[in-house]
Design a protein around this motif. Structure first.
Motif, PDB file in Angstrom:
ATOM      1  N   SER A  67       0.827  -1.220   0.000  1.00  0.00           N
ATOM      2  CA  SER A  67       0.000   0.000   0.000  1.00  0.00           C
ATOM      3  C   SER A  67       0.856   1.263   0.000  1.00  0.00           C
ATOM      4  O   SER A  67       0.643   2.176   0.804  1.00  0.00           O
ATOM      5  N   ARG A  68       1.809   1.341  -0.911  1.00  0.00           N
ATOM      6  CA  ARG A  68       2.747   2.465  -0.937  1.00  0.00           C
ATOM      7  C   ARG A  68       2.060   3.821  -1.058  1.00  0.00           C
ATOM      8  O   ARG A  68       2.511   4.803  -0.477  1.00  0.00           O
ATOM      9  N   ASN A  69       0.979   3.876  -1.826  1.00  0.00           N
ATOM     10  CA  ASN A  69       0.354   5.170  -2.112  1.00  0.00           C
ATOM     11  C   ASN A  69      -0.824   5.506  -1.214  1.00  0.00           C
ATOM     12  O   ASN A  69      -1.475   6.530  -1.417  1.00  0.00           O
ATOM     13  N   SER A  70      -1.082   4.661  -0.218  1.00  0.00           N
ATOM     14  CA  SER A  70      -2.252   4.928   0.619  1.00  0.00           C
ATOM     15  C   SER A  70      -1.994   4.840   2.119  1.00  0.00           C
ATOM     16  O   SER A  70      -2.685   5.496   2.912  1.00  0.00           O
ATOM     17  N   LEU A  80       7.189  -9.357  19.465  1.00  0.00           N
ATOM     18  CA  LEU A  80       8.492  -9.950  19.774  1.00  0.00           C
ATOM     19  C   LEU A  80       9.435  -9.818  18.575  1.00  0.00           C
ATOM     20  O   LEU A  80      10.251 -10.694  18.313  1.00  0.00           O
ATOM     21  N   LEU A  81       9.326  -8.710  17.862  1.00  0.00           N
ATOM     22  CA  LEU A  81      10.134  -8.478  16.664  1.00  0.00           C
ATOM     23  C   LEU A  81      11.584  -8.245  17.060  1.00  0.00           C
ATOM     24  O   LEU A  81      11.878  -7.559  18.047  1.00  0.00           O
ATOM     25  N   THR A  82      12.498  -8.821  16.274  1.00  0.00           N
ATOM     26  CA  THR A  82      13.919  -8.791  16.637  1.00  0.00           C
ATOM     27  C   THR A  82      14.783  -7.946  15.707  1.00  0.00           C
ATOM     28  O   THR A  82      15.918  -7.641  16.051  1.00  0.00           O
ATOM     29  N   GLY A  83      14.299  -7.590  14.549  1.00  0.00           N
ATOM     30  CA  GLY A  83      15.137  -6.823  13.632  1.00  0.00           C
ATOM     31  C   GLY A  83      14.473  -6.666  12.286  1.00  0.00           C
ATOM     32  O   GLY A  83      13.243  -6.702  12.164  1.00  0.00           O
ATOM     33  N   PHE A  84      15.316  -6.504  11.251  1.00  0.00           N
ATOM     34  CA  PHE A  84      14.828  -6.228   9.913  1.00  0.00           C
ATOM     35  C   PHE A  84      15.487  -7.183   8.926  1.00  0.00           C
ATOM     36  O   PHE A  84      16.691  -7.432   8.997  1.00  0.00           O
ATOM     37  N   GLU A  85      14.656  -7.683   8.021  1.00  0.00           N
ATOM     38  CA  GLU A  85      15.169  -8.636   7.040  1.00  0.00           C
ATOM     39  C   GLU A  85      16.177  -7.984   6.113  1.00  0.00           C
ATOM     40  O   GLU A  85      17.139  -8.604   5.673  1.00  0.00           O
ATOM     41  N   GLU A  86      15.971  -6.700   5.823  1.00  0.00           N
ATOM     42  CA  GLU A  86      16.910  -5.932   5.006  1.00  0.00           C
ATOM     43  C   GLU A  86      17.837  -5.145   5.911  1.00  0.00           C
ATOM     44  O   GLU A  86      17.432  -4.638   6.957  1.00  0.00           O
ATOM     45  N   ALA A  87      19.082  -5.004   5.474  1.00  0.00           N
ATOM     46  CA  ALA A  87      20.057  -4.267   6.293  1.00  0.00           C
ATOM     47  C   ALA A  87      19.721  -2.790   6.361  1.00  0.00           C
ATOM     48  O   ALA A  87      19.946  -2.131   7.369  1.00  0.00           O
ATOM     49  N   SER A  88      19.203  -2.231   5.277  1.00  0.00           N
ATOM     50  CA  SER A  88      18.853  -0.817   5.236  1.00  0.00           C
ATOM     51  C   SER A  88      17.396  -0.671   4.858  1.00  0.00           C
ATOM     52  O   SER A  88      16.920  -1.282   3.898  1.00  0.00           O
ATOM     53  N   VAL A  89      16.664   0.115   5.626  1.00  0.00           N
ATOM     54  CA  VAL A  89      15.229   0.265   5.413  1.00  0.00           C
ATOM     55  C   VAL A  89      14.942   1.659   4.880  1.00  0.00           C
ATOM     56  O   VAL A  89      15.400   2.652   5.435  1.00  0.00           O
ATOM     57  N   VAL A  90      14.193   1.722   3.786  1.00  0.00           N
ATOM     58  CA  VAL A  90      13.745   2.992   3.223  1.00  0.00           C
ATOM     59  C   VAL A  90      12.223   2.987   3.230  1.00  0.00           C
ATOM     60  O   VAL A  90      11.595   2.090   2.666  1.00  0.00           O
ATOM     61  N   LEU A  91      11.650   3.968   3.906  1.00  0.00           N
ATOM     62  CA  LEU A  91      10.192   4.028   3.985  1.00  0.00           C
ATOM     63  C   LEU A  91       9.639   4.525   2.656  1.00  0.00           C
ATOM     64  O   LEU A  91       9.954   5.614   2.207  1.00  0.00           O
ATOM     65  N   GLN A  92       8.776   3.722   2.046  1.00  0.00           N
ATOM     66  CA  GLN A  92       8.264   4.001   0.709  1.00  0.00           C
ATOM     67  C   GLN A  92       6.911   4.698   0.714  1.00  0.00           C
ATOM     68  O   GLN A  92       6.437   5.122  -0.332  1.00  0.00           O
ATOM     69  N   TRP A  93       6.274   4.801   1.884  1.00  0.00           N
ATOM     70  CA  TRP A  93       4.908   5.297   1.929  1.00  0.00           C
ATOM     71  C   TRP A  93       4.867   6.815   1.820  1.00  0.00           C
ATOM     72  O   TRP A  93       5.422   7.534   2.652  1.00  0.00           O
ATOM     73  N   ALA A  94       4.178   7.293   0.833  1.00  0.00           N
ATOM     74  CA  ALA A  94       4.128   8.728   0.572  1.00  0.00           C
ATOM     75  C   ALA A  94       3.275   9.480   1.585  1.00  0.00           C
ATOM     76  O   ALA A  94       3.468  10.669   1.800  1.00  0.00           O
ATOM     77  N   HIS A  95       2.307   8.770   2.211  1.00  0.00           N
ATOM     78  CA  HIS A  95       1.358   9.448   3.096  1.00  0.00           C
ATOM     79  C   HIS A  95       1.449   8.964   4.537  1.00  0.00           C
ATOM     80  O   HIS A  95       0.552   9.250   5.333  1.00  0.00           O
ATOM     81  N   LEU A  96       2.507   8.262   4.886  1.00  0.00           N
ATOM     82  CA  LEU A  96       2.618   7.716   6.244  1.00  0.00           C
ATOM     83  C   LEU A  96       2.685   8.840   7.269  1.00  0.00           C
ATOM     84  O   LEU A  96       3.478   9.768   7.150  1.00  0.00           O
ATOM     85  N   THR A  97       1.819   8.728   8.273  1.00  0.00           N
ATOM     86  CA  THR A  97       1.777   9.705   9.359  1.00  0.00           C
ATOM     87  C   THR A  97       2.371   9.155  10.644  1.00  0.00           C
ATOM     88  O   THR A  97       3.015   9.864  11.395  1.00  0.00           O
ATOM     89  N   MET A  98       2.155   7.859  10.917  1.00  0.00           N
ATOM     90  CA  MET A  98       2.722   7.290  12.133  1.00  0.00           C
ATOM     91  C   MET A  98       3.115   5.837  11.931  1.00  0.00           C
ATOM     92  O   MET A  98       2.337   5.041  11.396  1.00  0.00           O
TER      93      MET A  98
END
Length: 469
Positions: A67-70, A80-98
């Protein structure tokens, strides 16, 4: 919406199943142990709540692409999340508020209450709609990413309790909605100079304590921080409250998400679980600020908390601080301040915590109103202070501010002394010196001067005359 119903949600994949696209999906407290597979094909989500489950392991890379555009709101907290599958995370969401990922066991390099390390990724592009960012209490290093300046809707920034090493981010001053800036306990350094058009026009709370800032206090900023000057009690709300979706029932925490902070107040580290919309505070303690406290700071009439302790400030305490009628906590301890404690401060009727200990203050301590509630610990480490509270009787000249004394031996007969630290009344009539002397140090200097000028024989004669008279 299935949240908070003590349900067990089965998320087994079925290649023949057709799942509709959701706009709002609430699956909080559904005993989930993994991310639902059907989220792969969600392209129209605006709000997603997966909080308070048992989801384990790293956050999968595909989740950052749904849902990149919404998408406006995502809550992954209390899992119980431990980390990120990708080493570097780039937020792709254009309208993310929180994005809420607190109360997990996250580690690795991203950008609270987790253990992020490394540098902060420049993940915020043009069009960023974030209103709140809290990455405090981690092990983040390096500099603040300049891409944060693209998030023009930011109201709350907290990078406190990390290992960041950067100069003061004056460029954040152009964010038109920024109300709270917390950079406490990092390695920020340098002077707080106003650069360009940076104003922090809506700033109400700033905490720069326990860093390496130097130079004079930022008079230029004090003059333009208008939100700290206006007392408005007509709308008693809390920061972070939102009515973006009027008429909808409160399924998502975002619709009433309260900001929270921890600040040093009244000698304690207090947590504000909700921040009143009227709260205004400045904490510059534990740095290396020097010079005088500018009078203009008294124009910040809406301040509730002012902490300038543990710096190298000099000069007098400005009486203009008495203009801060809302002030509840004033801490100027552990500096090099001199002169008196202004009697005008006794007019601060809301003042419940006051500390000027370990300075070079002198004269009588204020009495009456709130000052009758403070104990001697508020003044300890100031040998020149006196008053009933300190059980030290004040002399005749306790209302005269003190400055370092100077004395020269080669004075002519027309001027006996050169003293800047008190007013001395001296008369000369028929060889009789009539003086009012305060303190052993001055008495000794007067004695030495008289001996040098008239000799010891004349001194004995003078003493006999004084006895007869």
């Amino acid at each position: 919406m299935l949240s908070y119903n003590n349900l067990w949600l089965l998320t087994e994949s079925n290649t023949n199943a057709v799942i509709a696209n959701f706009t709002n999906l609430g699956l909080a407290s559904c005993n989930l142990s993994e991310f639902p597979h059907f989220l792969h094909n969600q392209y129209e989500l605006r709000r997603l709540d997966l909080s308070s489950n048992n989801i384990q392991g790293p956050i999968p890379s595909w989740l950052w692409n749904i849902s990149r555009n919404s998408l406006e709101y995502m809550n992954l907290s209390h899992n119980l999340l431990t980390g990120f599958e990708e080493a570097s995370v780039v937020l792709q969401w254009a309208h993310l508020t929180m994005l809420d990922i607190r109360s997990n066991m996250l580690q690795g390099s991203l950008w609270s209450t987790n253990y992020f390390d490394g540098s902060i990724s420049p993940a915020w592009r043009n069009g960023c709609n974030l209103r709140f960012i809290n990455l405090s209490h981690n092990r983040l290093q390096g500099q603040l990413p300049r891409s944060l300046a693209n998030c023009s809707m930011l109201e709350f920034i907290n990078f406190g309790e990390n290992q960041l090493n950067d100069s003061f981010p004056y460029w954040l001053g152009n964010l038109p909605q920024l109300k709270v800036l917390i950079l406490r306990s990092n390695g920020f350094y340098g002077a707080l100079r106003k650069v360009g058009t940076s104003k922090f026009s809506e700033l109400q709370i700033i905490d720069l304590s326990q860093n390496k800032f130097i130079g004079h206090l930022p008079t230029a900023y004090f003059e333009i921080w208008d939100a700290m000057k206006i007392i408005d009690t007509s709308h008693m709300t809390y920061m972070g409250e939102s009515d973006i979706y009027p008429g909808s029932f409160p399924v998502f925490a975002y619709e009433n998400y309260d900001y929270s902070i921890i600040m040093n107040n009244k000698g304690l580290r207090l947590e504000y679980l909700k921040i009143p919309s009227t709260l205004a505070a400045i904490d510059f303690s534990c740095n290396r600020f020097e010079g005088a406290i500018p009078n203009v700071i008294g124009n910040l009439k809406a301040l509730h908390l002012l902490n300038l302790s543990n710096n190298m400030l000099t000069g007098h305490i400005p009486s203009s601080l008495a203009n801060m009628k809302e002030l509840e906590c004033l801490d100027l301890s552990s500096n090099w301040l001199s002169g008196q404690v202004p009697l005008q401060l006794s007019e601060l009727t809301y003042l419940s915590s006051f500390n000027v200990s370990w300075n070079n203050l002198s004269g009588s301590v204020p009495q009456g109103k709130q000052f009758d509630t403070f104990d001697s610990n508020s003044y300890k480490g100031n040998s020149g202070l006196c008053g009933a509270l300190l059980e030290i009787k004040c002399g005749k000249f306790e209302t005269i501010p003190s400055t370092p004394s100077t004395f020269t031996d080669d004075e002519n007969s027309g001027s006996f002394f050169k003293i800047n630290w008190m007013i001395i009344m001296i008369g000369y009539a028929g060889g009789l010196i009539v003086g009012v002397v305060a303190g052993n140090e001055f008495t000794k200097r007067k004695h030495d001067w008289f001996v040098k000028t008239f000799g010891r024989k004349q001194l004995r004669r003078q003493r006999k005359k004084n006895i007869r008279n």
